[in-house]
Design a protein around this motif. Structure first.
Motif, PDB file in Angstrom:
ATOM      1  N   LEU A 171       0.865  -1.084  -0.138  1.00  0.00           N
ATOM      2  CA  LEU A 171      -0.108   0.139  -0.302  1.00  0.00           C
ATOM      3  C   LEU A 171       1.006   1.460  -0.241  1.00  0.00           C
ATOM      4  CD1 LEU A 171      -2.304  -0.880   2.537  1.00  0.00           C
ATOM      5  CD2 LEU A 171      -3.016  -0.843  -0.014  1.00  0.00           C
ATOM      6  N   GLU A 172       1.997   1.812   0.935  1.00  0.00           N
ATOM      7  CA  GLU A 172       2.628   2.241   0.940  1.00  0.00           C
ATOM      8  C   GLU A 172       3.380   2.916  -0.661  1.00  0.00           C
ATOM      9  OE1 GLU A 172       3.758   4.951   3.577  1.00  0.00           O
ATOM     10  OE2 GLU A 172       1.584   4.463   3.464  1.00  0.00           O
ATOM     11  N   LEU A 173       3.881   1.816  -0.883  1.00  0.00           N
ATOM     12  CA  LEU A 173       4.695   1.953  -1.849  1.00  0.00           C
ATOM     13  C   LEU A 173       3.853   2.569  -3.356  1.00  0.00           C
ATOM     14  CD1 LEU A 173       7.914  -0.359  -1.874  1.00  0.00           C
ATOM     15  CD2 LEU A 173       7.405   2.029  -1.654  1.00  0.00           C
ATOM     16  N   LYS A 174       2.464   2.031  -3.179  1.00  0.00           N
ATOM     17  CA  LYS A 174       1.556   2.482  -3.931  1.00  0.00           C
ATOM     18  C   LYS A 174       1.449   1.087  -5.310  1.00  0.00           C
ATOM     19  CE  LYS A 174       0.349   6.735  -3.645  1.00  0.00           C
ATOM     20  NZ  LYS A 174       1.066   6.550  -2.268  1.00  0.00           N
ATOM     21  N   MET A 175       1.531  -0.490  -5.160  1.00  0.00           N
ATOM     22  CA  MET A 175       1.761  -1.676  -6.015  1.00  0.00           C
ATOM     23  C   MET A 175       0.644  -1.768  -6.460  1.00  0.00           C
ATOM     24  SD  MET A 175       5.045  -3.265  -4.249  1.00  0.00           S
ATOM     25  CE  MET A 175       6.378  -3.188  -3.807  1.00  0.00           C
ATOM     26  N   PRO A 176       0.650  -1.989  -8.161  1.00  0.00           N
ATOM     27  CA  PRO A 176      -0.882  -2.378  -8.357  1.00  0.00           C
ATOM     28  C   PRO A 176      -0.492  -4.048  -7.576  1.00  0.00           C
ATOM     29  CG  PRO A 176       1.272  -2.926  -9.717  1.00  0.00           C
ATOM     30  CD  PRO A 176       1.784  -2.095  -8.650  1.00  0.00           C
ATOM     31  N   VAL A 177      -1.831  -4.169  -7.251  1.00  0.00           N
ATOM     32  CA  VAL A 177      -2.358  -5.369  -6.594  1.00  0.00           C
ATOM     33  C   VAL A 177      -3.691  -6.470  -7.212  1.00  0.00           C
ATOM     34  CG1 VAL A 177      -0.194  -4.631  -4.699  1.00  0.00           C
ATOM     35  CG2 VAL A 177      -2.874  -4.066  -4.381  1.00  0.00           C
ATOM     36  N   ALA A 178      -3.975  -6.889  -6.538  1.00  0.00           N
ATOM     37  CA  ALA A 178      -5.272  -7.905  -6.945  1.00  0.00           C
ATOM     38  C   ALA A 178      -5.503  -8.442  -5.825  1.00  0.00           C
ATOM     39  CB  ALA A 178      -4.895  -7.923  -7.703  1.00  0.00           C
ATOM     40  N   GLU A 179      -6.918  -8.762  -5.637  1.00  0.00           N
ATOM     41  CA  GLU A 179      -7.006  -9.666  -4.727  1.00  0.00           C
ATOM     42  C   GLU A 179      -8.374 -11.166  -5.679  1.00  0.00           C
ATOM     43  OE1 GLU A 179      -8.122  -8.967  -0.076  1.00  0.00           O
ATOM     44  OE2 GLU A 179      -9.362  -8.464  -1.269  1.00  0.00           O
ATOM     45  N   ILE A 180      -8.186 -12.487  -5.443  1.00  0.00           N
ATOM     46  CA  ILE A 180      -8.736 -13.287  -5.717  1.00  0.00           C
ATOM     47  C   ILE A 180      -9.207 -13.717  -4.936  1.00  0.00           C
ATOM     48  CG2 ILE A 180      -9.287 -15.671  -7.345  1.00  0.00           C
ATOM     49  CD1 ILE A 180      -7.397 -13.836  -9.132  1.00  0.00           C
ATOM     50  N   GLU A 181     -11.129 -14.184  -4.766  1.00  0.00           N
ATOM     51  CA  GLU A 181     -11.302 -15.446  -3.714  1.00  0.00           C
ATOM     52  C   GLU A 181     -10.911 -16.809  -4.004  1.00  0.00           C
ATOM     53  OE1 GLU A 181     -15.483 -14.874  -3.659  1.00  0.00           O
ATOM     54  OE2 GLU A 181     -15.163 -12.592  -2.040  1.00  0.00           O
TER      55      GLU A 181
END
Length: 317
Positions: free
Chosen positions: A180-190
Protein backbone atom coordinates in the motif's frame (compact mmCIF):
# COMPACT_ATOMS: atom_id res chain seq x y z
CA UNK A 1 11.18 -17.07 -21.90
CA UNK A 2 9.23 -18.97 -19.26
CA UNK A 3 8.92 -17.40 -15.83
CA UNK A 4 10.61 -19.31 -13.02
CA UNK A 5 8.06 -20.06 -10.31
CA UNK A 6 8.96 -20.87 -6.72
CA UNK A 7 6.45 -22.19 -4.20
CA UNK A 8 7.41 -21.18 -0.65
CA UNK A 9 5.95 -23.14 2.26
CA UNK A 10 6.92 -22.10 5.81
CA UNK A 11 6.36 -25.00 8.20
CA UNK A 12 6.31 -25.80 11.89
CA UNK A 13 5.17 -29.25 13.05
CA UNK A 14 3.15 -30.03 9.90
CA UNK A 15 3.92 -33.74 9.54
CA UNK A 16 0.23 -34.49 9.05
CA UNK A 17 -0.34 -31.96 6.26
CA UNK A 18 2.90 -31.14 4.44
CA UNK A 19 2.84 -34.09 2.02
CA UNK A 20 -0.70 -33.20 0.91
CA UNK A 21 0.32 -29.55 0.51
CA UNK A 22 3.40 -30.34 -1.58
CA UNK A 23 1.46 -32.79 -3.75
CA UNK A 24 -1.28 -30.22 -4.35
CA UNK A 25 1.12 -27.53 -5.55
CA UNK A 26 3.10 -30.07 -7.59
CA UNK A 27 -0.09 -30.98 -9.45
CA UNK A 28 -1.20 -27.35 -9.87
CA UNK A 29 2.22 -25.96 -10.88
CA UNK A 30 4.22 -28.88 -12.34
CA UNK A 31 7.07 -26.63 -13.53
CA UNK A 32 7.50 -24.83 -10.19
CA UNK A 33 10.24 -25.48 -7.66
CA UNK A 34 8.74 -26.22 -4.25
CA UNK A 35 10.62 -25.12 -1.13
CA UNK A 36 9.68 -26.14 2.40
CA UNK A 37 11.30 -24.00 5.11
CA UNK A 38 11.15 -25.80 8.41
CA UNK A 39 11.10 -23.72 11.59
CA UNK A 40 12.44 -26.10 14.25
CA UNK A 41 9.73 -28.73 13.92
CA UNK A 42 9.76 -31.43 16.59
CA UNK A 43 7.96 -33.99 14.44
CA UNK A 44 8.81 -35.61 11.07
CA UNK A 45 7.95 -32.58 8.92
CA UNK A 46 11.41 -32.49 7.29
CA UNK A 47 11.45 -36.20 6.39
CA UNK A 48 7.89 -36.15 5.04
CA UNK A 49 8.51 -32.99 2.98
CA UNK A 50 11.66 -34.47 1.43
CA UNK A 51 9.84 -37.70 0.63
CA UNK A 52 7.13 -35.64 -1.08
CA UNK A 53 9.75 -34.12 -3.39
CA UNK A 54 10.23 -30.66 -1.92
CA UNK A 55 13.53 -28.86 -1.40
CA UNK A 56 13.78 -28.59 2.38
CA UNK A 57 15.68 -25.86 4.20
CA UNK A 58 15.76 -24.82 7.85
CA UNK A 59 15.40 -21.48 9.63
CA UNK A 60 16.54 -21.71 13.26
CA UNK A 61 15.15 -18.36 14.48
CA UNK A 62 11.58 -19.06 15.59
CA UNK A 63 8.71 -17.12 14.04
CA UNK A 64 6.96 -16.97 10.66
CA UNK A 65 8.33 -13.52 9.89
CA UNK A 66 11.86 -14.82 10.35
CA UNK A 67 11.12 -17.69 7.99
CA UNK A 68 9.70 -15.35 5.33
CA UNK A 69 12.78 -13.12 5.62
CA UNK A 70 15.02 -16.12 4.96
CA UNK A 71 12.90 -17.41 2.08
CA UNK A 72 12.78 -14.05 0.31
CA UNK A 73 16.54 -13.61 0.70
CA UNK A 74 17.57 -17.10 -0.43
CA UNK A 75 15.22 -18.11 -3.22
CA UNK A 76 15.78 -16.76 -6.73
CA UNK A 77 12.76 -16.79 -9.04
CA UNK A 78 10.52 -14.58 -11.17
CA UNK A 79 7.22 -15.45 -9.46
CA UNK A 80 6.84 -16.47 -5.82
CA UNK A 81 3.83 -18.40 -4.53
CA UNK A 82 3.62 -18.35 -0.73
CA UNK A 83 1.22 -20.49 1.27
CA UNK A 84 1.15 -22.30 4.60
CA UNK A 85 2.12 -25.95 4.86
CA UNK A 86 -1.10 -26.97 6.62
CA UNK A 87 -3.18 -27.87 3.52
CA UNK A 88 -5.78 -25.17 4.27
CA UNK A 89 -5.15 -23.16 1.09
CA UNK A 90 -6.40 -24.33 -2.29
CA UNK A 91 -3.36 -25.29 -4.38
CA UNK A 92 -5.58 -25.63 -7.46
CA UNK A 93 -6.13 -21.85 -7.40
CA UNK A 94 -2.40 -21.15 -7.80
CA UNK A 95 -2.38 -21.08 -11.65
CA UNK A 96 -5.12 -18.41 -11.64
CA UNK A 97 -3.20 -16.30 -9.10
CA UNK A 98 0.03 -16.60 -11.12
CA UNK A 99 -1.77 -15.82 -14.38
CA UNK A 100 -3.26 -12.67 -12.85
CA UNK A 101 0.21 -11.46 -11.83
CA UNK A 102 1.66 -12.10 -15.30
CA UNK A 103 -1.29 -10.90 -17.41
CA UNK A 104 -1.76 -7.62 -15.55
CA UNK A 105 1.89 -7.19 -14.48
CA UNK A 106 0.92 -7.01 -10.83
CA UNK A 107 3.27 -7.20 -7.87
CA UNK A 108 1.00 -9.12 -5.52
CA UNK A 109 -2.21 -11.10 -5.72
CA UNK A 110 -3.82 -12.12 -2.43
CA UNK A 111 -5.85 -15.30 -2.15
CA UNK A 112 -8.81 -14.00 -0.13
CA UNK A 113 -10.15 -16.90 1.91
CA UNK A 114 -13.71 -18.12 1.38
CA UNK A 115 -15.05 -21.01 3.45
CA UNK A 116 -18.30 -22.55 4.61
CA UNK A 117 -16.56 -24.77 7.15
CA UNK A 118 -16.76 -23.44 10.70
CA UNK A 119 -13.67 -25.47 11.63
CA UNK A 120 -11.52 -23.62 9.10
CA UNK A 121 -11.45 -20.42 11.19
CA UNK A 122 -10.58 -20.31 14.85
CA UNK A 123 -12.92 -18.61 17.31
CA UNK A 124 -12.71 -14.84 16.98
CA UNK A 125 -10.50 -15.03 13.89
CA UNK A 126 -13.10 -13.71 11.44
CA UNK A 127 -14.05 -10.80 13.68
CA UNK A 128 -10.41 -9.94 14.37
CA UNK A 129 -9.54 -10.09 10.68
CA UNK A 130 -12.43 -7.78 9.79
CA UNK A 131 -11.47 -5.35 12.56
CA UNK A 132 -7.82 -5.20 11.54
CA UNK A 133 -8.70 -4.95 7.83
CA UNK A 134 -10.99 -1.99 8.51
CA UNK A 135 -8.39 -0.31 10.69
CA UNK A 136 -5.76 -0.68 7.98
CA UNK A 137 -8.14 0.88 5.45
CA UNK A 138 -8.79 3.86 7.71
CA UNK A 139 -5.11 4.39 8.47
CA UNK A 140 -3.71 3.94 4.97
CA UNK A 141 -6.61 4.90 2.74
CA UNK A 142 -7.12 1.52 1.08
CA UNK A 143 -6.82 -2.09 2.08
CA UNK A 144 -7.53 -5.71 1.20
CA UNK A 145 -10.56 -7.71 2.22
CA UNK A 146 -8.34 -10.33 3.87
CA UNK A 147 -5.06 -8.82 5.11
CA UNK A 148 -4.23 -11.90 7.20
CA UNK A 149 -4.31 -14.36 4.31
CA UNK A 150 -1.07 -16.32 4.02
CA UNK A 151 -1.82 -17.28 0.40
CA UNK A 152 -0.11 -14.75 -1.86
CA UNK A 153 1.69 -14.57 -5.18
CA UNK A 154 4.49 -12.01 -5.54
CA UNK A 155 6.58 -10.58 -8.33
CA UNK A 156 10.35 -10.66 -8.04
CA UNK A 157 10.49 -6.90 -7.62
CA UNK A 158 8.17 -7.11 -4.61
CA UNK A 159 10.17 -9.83 -2.88
CA UNK A 160 13.58 -8.28 -3.47
CA UNK A 161 12.52 -4.80 -2.35
CA UNK A 162 10.72 -5.88 0.82
CA UNK A 163 12.73 -5.35 4.04
CA UNK A 164 11.08 -7.89 6.35
CA UNK A 165 11.00 -6.47 9.88
CA UNK A 166 8.39 -8.68 11.56
CA UNK A 167 9.27 -11.87 13.37
CA UNK A 168 5.90 -13.57 13.83
CA UNK A 169 2.42 -13.89 12.35
CA UNK A 170 2.18 -10.12 11.89
CA UNK A 171 4.22 -10.59 8.70
CA UNK A 172 1.06 -10.59 6.52
CA UNK A 173 0.14 -7.16 7.86
CA UNK A 174 3.61 -5.82 7.11
CA UNK A 175 3.44 -7.25 3.57
CA UNK A 176 0.10 -5.51 2.99
CA UNK A 177 1.37 -2.17 4.29
CA UNK A 178 4.51 -2.41 2.12
CA UNK A 179 2.35 -2.83 -0.99
CA UNK A 180 0.00 0.00 0.00
CA UNK A 181 2.79 2.43 0.88
CA UNK A 182 4.67 1.97 -2.41
CA UNK A 183 1.36 2.08 -4.31
CA UNK A 184 2.11 -1.21 -6.03
CA UNK A 185 -0.36 -2.71 -8.49
CA UNK A 186 -2.10 -5.47 -6.53
CA UNK A 187 -5.27 -7.55 -6.67
CA UNK A 188 -7.30 -10.14 -4.79
CA UNK A 189 -8.88 -13.40 -5.92
CA UNK A 190 -11.29 -15.37 -3.77
CA UNK A 191 -9.96 -18.86 -3.05
CA UNK A 192 -11.41 -21.77 -1.07
CA UNK A 193 -10.16 -22.20 2.48
CA UNK A 194 -10.29 -25.61 4.12
CA UNK A 195 -10.14 -27.00 7.63
CA UNK A 196 -6.83 -28.50 8.71
CA UNK A 197 -6.44 -32.24 8.17
CA UNK A 198 -6.67 -34.45 11.22
CA UNK A 199 -3.48 -34.31 13.27
CA UNK A 200 -2.55 -30.77 12.23
CA UNK A 201 -2.90 -28.04 14.86
CA UNK A 202 -2.97 -24.26 14.44
CA UNK A 203 0.02 -22.32 15.79
CA UNK A 204 -1.91 -19.04 15.87
CA UNK A 205 -3.00 -17.63 19.22
CA UNK A 206 -6.12 -15.58 18.54
CA UNK A 207 -5.60 -12.98 21.27
CA UNK A 208 -1.82 -12.70 21.66
CA UNK A 209 -1.13 -12.78 17.94
CA UNK A 210 -4.06 -10.44 17.31
CA UNK A 211 -2.56 -7.98 19.78
CA UNK A 212 0.82 -8.27 18.04
CA UNK A 213 -0.81 -7.56 14.69
CA UNK A 214 -2.63 -4.54 16.14
CA UNK A 215 0.64 -3.30 17.64
CA UNK A 216 2.33 -3.77 14.26
CA UNK A 217 -0.31 -1.62 12.54
CA UNK A 218 0.21 1.16 15.11
CA UNK A 219 3.99 0.94 14.77
CA UNK A 220 3.83 0.98 10.98
CA UNK A 221 1.47 3.95 11.13
CA UNK A 222 3.94 5.77 13.39
CA UNK A 223 6.75 4.99 10.97
CA UNK A 224 4.91 5.68 7.72
CA UNK A 225 2.60 8.54 8.83
CA UNK A 226 4.65 10.44 11.45
CA UNK A 227 3.01 13.84 10.87
CA UNK A 228 -0.47 12.51 11.60
CA UNK A 229 0.69 10.15 14.37
CA UNK A 230 2.63 12.75 16.34
CA UNK A 231 0.24 15.50 15.24
CA UNK A 232 -2.66 13.70 16.92
CA UNK A 233 -0.65 13.35 20.13
CA UNK A 234 0.33 17.02 19.95
CA UNK A 235 -3.26 18.06 19.33
CA UNK A 236 -4.47 16.10 22.38
CA UNK A 237 -1.79 17.67 24.58
CA UNK A 238 -2.63 21.13 23.24
CA UNK A 239 -6.35 20.55 23.87
CA UNK A 240 -5.67 19.52 27.49
CA UNK A 241 -3.45 22.56 27.95
CA UNK A 242 -6.15 24.82 26.54
CA UNK A 243 -8.82 23.41 28.88
CA UNK A 244 -6.55 23.94 31.88
CA UNK A 245 -5.52 27.40 30.71
CA UNK A 246 -9.03 28.87 30.32
CA UNK A 247 -9.69 29.27 34.11
CA UNK A 248 -6.20 30.70 34.58
CA UNK A 249 -6.75 33.29 31.87
CA UNK A 250 -10.17 34.27 33.24
CA UNK A 251 -8.74 34.64 36.77
CA UNK A 252 -5.85 36.72 35.49
CA UNK A 253 -8.18 39.02 33.53
CA UNK A 254 -10.18 39.76 36.70
CA UNK A 255 -7.40 39.88 39.31
CA UNK A 256 -4.16 40.22 37.34
CA UNK A 257 -2.88 37.35 39.47
CA UNK A 258 -1.93 33.73 38.80
CA UNK A 259 -2.88 32.01 42.07
CA UNK A 260 -2.52 28.43 40.73
CA UNK A 261 1.13 28.43 39.73
CA UNK A 262 1.47 24.60 39.46
CA UNK A 263 -1.38 24.54 36.94
CA UNK A 264 0.28 27.31 34.96
CA UNK A 265 3.55 25.34 34.91
CA UNK A 266 1.64 22.23 33.76
CA UNK A 267 -0.04 24.19 30.98
CA UNK A 268 3.33 25.51 29.85
CA UNK A 269 4.83 22.03 29.87
CA UNK A 270 1.94 20.53 27.92
CA UNK A 271 2.19 23.29 25.32
CA UNK A 272 5.91 22.67 24.89
CA UNK A 273 5.31 18.92 24.53
CA UNK A 274 2.60 19.57 21.94
CA UNK A 275 4.99 21.72 19.91
CA UNK A 276 7.75 19.11 20.22
CA UNK A 277 5.42 16.39 18.92
CA UNK A 278 4.48 18.53 15.93
CA UNK A 279 8.09 19.24 15.00
CA UNK A 280 9.04 15.59 15.61
CA UNK A 281 6.40 14.53 13.10
CA UNK A 282 7.62 17.07 10.53
CA UNK A 283 11.26 15.99 10.89
CA UNK A 284 10.45 12.28 10.75
CA UNK A 285 8.26 12.84 7.70
CA UNK A 286 11.33 14.05 5.81
CA UNK A 287 13.23 10.94 6.89
CA UNK A 288 10.34 8.67 5.87
CA UNK A 289 10.14 10.26 2.44
CA UNK A 290 13.83 9.53 1.93
CA UNK A 291 13.41 5.90 3.04
CA UNK A 292 10.39 5.51 0.78
CA UNK A 293 12.37 6.80 -2.20
CA UNK A 294 15.13 4.26 -1.49
CA UNK A 295 12.59 1.42 -1.31
CA UNK A 296 10.94 2.62 -4.50
CA UNK A 297 14.28 2.68 -6.31
CA UNK A 298 15.05 -0.85 -5.09
CA UNK A 299 11.62 -1.89 -6.35
CA UNK A 300 12.18 -0.28 -9.76
CA UNK A 301 15.55 -2.01 -10.14
CA UNK A 302 13.68 -5.18 -11.18
CA UNK A 303 11.53 -5.58 -14.28
CA UNK A 304 7.79 -6.01 -14.12
CA UNK A 305 6.45 -9.58 -14.04
CA UNK A 306 5.82 -10.88 -17.53
CA UNK A 307 7.90 -8.05 -19.02
CA UNK A 308 10.36 -10.37 -20.70
CA UNK A 309 7.64 -12.46 -22.33
CA UNK A 310 5.85 -9.36 -23.62
CA UNK A 311 9.04 -7.93 -25.14
CA UNK A 312 9.74 -11.25 -26.90
CA UNK A 313 6.18 -11.38 -28.26
CA UNK A 314 6.50 -7.84 -29.65
CA UNK A 315 9.90 -8.51 -31.22
CA UNK A 316 8.66 -11.73 -32.81
CA UNK A 317 5.50 -10.13 -34.19
Amino acid sequence: MTSRIAVLLPCYNEEAAIAQTVAGFRAALPDATIYVYDNNSRDRTIEVARAAGAIVRTERIQGKGNVVRRMFADVDADIYVMADGDATYDAASAPALVARVLDEQLDMVVGARVTQADAAYRRGHKMGNALLTGMLARLFGRSFTDILSGYRVFSRRFVKSFPVLSSGFEIETEISVHALELKMPVAEIETPYFARPEGSESKLSTYSDGFRILRTIVQLYRIERPVLFFGIIGALLAAIALVLAVPLVLTYMHTHLVPRLPTAVLVTGLTILAALNLFTGLILDTVVRGRREVRRLAYLAHRAPGGGERREERSGA
